[in-house]
Design a protein around this motif. Structure first.
Motif: not given
Length: 265
Positions: A216-227
């Protein structure tokens, strides 16, 4: 293809390329084979990894009650220097604590973003290094219990980092360092109680190569609890992270205890 799972940290195997396996429905899914495939995660709820009840996860896959009762998550886990089993002193469950603390432990240097010092049971090598996304690692001392490893780490982290920049690790922004040279610099700072355990003849550096097609060139974190639902093309696996084409990263270990449906498209 669809799988139901209660997420646990990925199991790993050190080969020419690290192999990753996810525990699903009484089977293991080899994630290396899913590179360049579209994967969907659907959040379905919680299941405590300790009591097995469908209760909200508090930390490390445990519900609130289990986190503050289970011997598996005592303070000495994160702070080995607090270990007391070698003195016969109980924290939460002396039998359990003796079974973990009174085993050979390794203090090591690992290179993931920068050089860092760490502690693990001898049986957890190289698993611990892989979980941290280290590209190289070397052992410093092998001691007979967790306490000695802990006080050694405390002494050494005055002279070398004890944390990894996980963002740099995931972007593969790794500093260049000679681990053998770095280890020699630290030798004189090892506490007197652990000096005799210095691995003087160990010049072996273990290298880890990860299954990554694109960092990745930028970091987007995945929060499954929210998404609740996420779908993306898998481009790599490093540490305990899944790396997707849209720069989304998913920390599987931080999501332990989450009930999910995994769909391979």
């Amino acid at each position: 293809m669809q799988y139901h799972a209660v997420l646990k940290k990925m199991k790993t195997e050190l080969n020419d390329e690290v192999q990753y396996y996810l525990d699903v429905e009484n089977d293991f899914l080899n994630l290396n084979q899913l590179l360049d495939k579209e994967i969907e995660f659907s959040f379905e709820g919680y299941q405590c990894l300790c009591c097995g009840k469908e209760k909200k996860i508090f930390r490390q896959g445990f519900c609130y009650e289990c986190f503050y009762k289970s011997a598996a998550v005592g303070d000495w886990i994160m702070k080995p220097e607090l270990s007391t089993a070698h003195l016969g002193i109980e924290d939460r469950d002396l039998e359990f604590e003796q079974g973990v603390q009174l085993k050979p432990h390794i203090v090591y240097l690992a290179l993931s973003s920068n050089v860092k010092v760490g502690v693990t049971r001898k049986t957890q090598i190289p698993t611990r290094w892989i979980d941290q996304g280290a590209t190289k690692a070397i052992e410093i001392v092998e001691v007979p219990n967790r306490y000695l490893a802990g006080i050694t780490e405390v002494a050494l982290k005055d002279h070398v980092a004890d944390k990894t920049s996980w963002q740099k690790m995931l972007k593969n922004e790794v500093s260049d360092a000679d681990l053998i040279e770095e280890r020699e610099k630290l030798k004189s700072f090892i506490p007197e109680e652990a000096q005799d355990y210095f691995l003087a003849n160990n010049g072996k550096i273990t290298e880890m190569n990860y299954p990554v097609l694109k960092y990745p060139t930028k970091i987007k974190t995945l929060n499954l609890e929210k998404a609740h639902v996420y779908s993306g093309k898998l481009k790599g696996i490093k540490g305990q992270y899944l790396l997707f084409e849209d720069n989304t990263v998913f920390n599987v270990r931080n999501s332990e205890g989450y009930k999910v449906i995994i769909t391979i498209k």
